[in-house]
Design an enzyme around this catalytic site. Structure first.
Site, PDB file in Angstrom:
ATOM      1  N   GLY B  35     -18.746  25.678  -0.128  1.00  0.00           N
ATOM      2  CA  GLY B  35     -18.691  24.334   0.444  1.00  0.00           C
ATOM      3  C   GLY B  35     -17.330  24.105   1.085  1.00  0.00           C
ATOM      4  O   GLY B  35     -16.413  24.926   0.948  1.00  0.00           O
ATOM      5  N   LEU B  36     -17.234  22.972   1.779  1.00  0.00           N
ATOM      6  CA  LEU B  36     -15.985  22.623   2.465  1.00  0.00           C
ATOM      7  C   LEU B  36     -14.822  22.488   1.484  1.00  0.00           C
ATOM      8  O   LEU B  36     -15.033  22.337   0.278  1.00  0.00           O
ATOM      9  CB  LEU B  36     -16.165  21.279   3.192  1.00  0.00           C
ATOM     10  CG  LEU B  36     -17.128  21.244   4.375  1.00  0.00           C
ATOM     11  CD1 LEU B  36     -17.385  19.788   4.788  1.00  0.00           C
ATOM     12  CD2 LEU B  36     -16.575  22.044   5.554  1.00  0.00           C
ATOM     13  N   SER B  37     -13.630  22.524   2.023  1.00  0.00           N
ATOM     14  CA  SER B  37     -12.450  22.239   1.220  1.00  0.00           C
ATOM     15  C   SER B  37     -12.584  20.822   0.666  1.00  0.00           C
ATOM     16  O   SER B  37     -12.983  19.903   1.397  1.00  0.00           O
ATOM     17  CB  SER B  37     -11.199  22.341   2.117  1.00  0.00           C
ATOM     18  OG  SER B  37     -10.040  22.063   1.379  1.00  0.00           O
ATOM     19  N   GLY B  40     -15.598  19.944  -3.906  1.00  0.00           N
ATOM     20  CA  GLY B  40     -15.789  19.892  -5.352  1.00  0.00           C
ATOM     21  C   GLY B  40     -16.254  21.196  -5.969  1.00  0.00           C
ATOM     22  O   GLY B  40     -16.743  21.210  -7.110  1.00  0.00           O
ATOM     23  N   LYS B  41     -16.075  22.302  -5.273  1.00  0.00           N
ATOM     24  CA  LYS B  41     -16.513  23.621  -5.777  1.00  0.00           C
ATOM     25  C   LYS B  41     -15.816  23.980  -7.095  1.00  0.00           C
ATOM     26  O   LYS B  41     -16.460  24.327  -8.081  1.00  0.00           O
ATOM     27  CB  LYS B  41     -16.156  24.729  -4.769  1.00  0.00           C
ATOM     28  CG  LYS B  41     -16.797  24.602  -3.417  1.00  0.00           C
ATOM     29  CD  LYS B  41     -16.347  25.721  -2.491  1.00  0.00           C
ATOM     30  CE  LYS B  41     -14.844  25.713  -2.171  1.00  0.00           C
ATOM     31  NZ  LYS B  41     -14.373  24.514  -1.455  1.00  0.00           N
ATOM     32  N   SER B  42     -14.483  23.917  -7.046  1.00  0.00           N
ATOM     33  CA  SER B  42     -13.701  24.337  -8.199  1.00  0.00           C
ATOM     34  C   SER B  42     -13.940  23.402  -9.380  1.00  0.00           C
ATOM     35  O   SER B  42     -14.092  23.850 -10.519  1.00  0.00           O
ATOM     36  CB  SER B  42     -12.217  24.339  -7.828  1.00  0.00           C
ATOM     37  OG  SER B  42     -11.583  25.497  -8.278  1.00  0.00           O
ATOM     38  N   SER B 109     -15.844  30.205   1.594  1.00  0.00           N
ATOM     39  CA  SER B 109     -16.772  31.224   2.127  1.00  0.00           C
ATOM     40  C   SER B 109     -17.688  30.619   3.190  1.00  0.00           C
ATOM     41  O   SER B 109     -18.892  30.502   2.980  1.00  0.00           O
ATOM     42  CB  SER B 109     -17.585  31.858   0.988  1.00  0.00           C
ATOM     43  OG  SER B 109     -18.171  30.908   0.127  1.00  0.00           O
TER      44      SER B 109
END
Lengths: 202, 202
Positions: B35-37, B40-42, B109
């Site tokens: 997903g975008l910077s 909320g991935k991390s 990614s």
């Protein structure tokens, strides 16, 4: 449920290495097996892993089989590439320690400088160098892959022990006589060292 | 004890991934958060890890914090280097699967091709793509590190979503609305998917 304030930064939960070690019941460590080709590094590493696994420990063996074709498939055997190969192995070991695993590596890693560089990545006591000490004569008589024969015939340049140096560890955490002692005996020695260091239950 | 025939090849014991999965009581998988910077991935990856750890699962989060300064410290942000960065992350994830761990990766990614290349390293079903779907407006309004501001000012070239494309997953294993839903809600979704797939006990 829709969150009212999606902009609020959520407090990041972090599972730590310590949490994992406590759950696993043992410490995470790197056991770095070094020695000549056919000195028995991989055999000993796998035999130690087998014993540790039966004791309930979490382990992993990194060796040429699972590194050279994947993570380091872009690297050859030049001095530079060998250095980078060991650097990456060191970094992967470091990540694996965070997962709470005992990492057993089996690479010739002939140069003292390269081994010291990997050691420097870890806090004191996390990196244990195990010297698989077997004479070149014994290794050459084993020659399971016929590499010594090919090296003697000049088909493999820079072959450790024949046309390229092996710098024996000066002060390894453990020396195993893999030229004369049995595998079981050497496994006992490694396990004994881990017990003595409090890495595994006594 | 001195071995009589040091030349005899010792049968190599091999602890397998399956052995480890059975002991751990869950499957080893890669959960690939994309997903975008600031999408909320991390945050989601760590929250899922926290939940899984409490359930007794073995987990590890790979993200920029533990990869960019170590294993990939020699890489920059050119197209080539980004590709190599993701390749190594894929290979490390593969090694970690062998240790029986659930690997959670949190990297932008942005390119479909790169994600598909990583996916192709794994047997079908081992790689689960989780799309952290938050609009560029939401991400930009969060901007926890001030990166969007700097990108708008032209200080960061090739910034995903501003001056470089993000190719949203077409058919991810899971889509989480990280722009509107709460973290807890999204954690529930991920855990639900893992249960449904039989990766963790029901």
């Amino acid at each position: 449920m829709i969150e009212k304030s999606p902009n609020v930064v959520w407090h990041r939960a972090t599972v730590s290495r310590k949490d994992r070690e406590e759950r696993n019941g043992h410490k995470a460590l790197v056991l770095w097996f070094t020695g000549l080709s056919a000195s028995g590094k991989s055999t000993l590493a796998h035999a130690v892993e087998d014993r540790l696994h039966k004791m309930g420990c979490h382990t992993f063996v990194l060796d040429g089989d699972n590194v050279r074709h994947g993570l380091c498939s872009d690297l050859g055997f030049s001095l530079e590439d060998r250095e980078e190969n060991l650097r990456r192995i060191g970094e992967v070991s470091k990540l694996m320690l965070e997962t709470g695993v005992m990492v057993l590596t089996a690479f010739i890693s002939p140069m003292r400088r390269d081994r010291e560089r990997v050691r420097s990545l870890f806090p004191h006591g996390d990196f244990l160098e195990i010297y698989c000490d077997a004479s070149i004569e014994v290794c050459e008589s084993r020659d399971p892959k016929g590499l010594y024969k090919r090296a003697r015939a000049g088909e493999i340049p820079d072959f450790t022990g024949i046309s390229s140096p092996y710098e024996a560890p000066v002060n390894p955490e453990l020396r195993c006589d893999t030229g004369n002692d049995s595998v079981d005996n050497n496994v006992d020695k490694v396990i004994g060292m881990l017990r003595q260091r409090g890495a595994i239950p006594a």
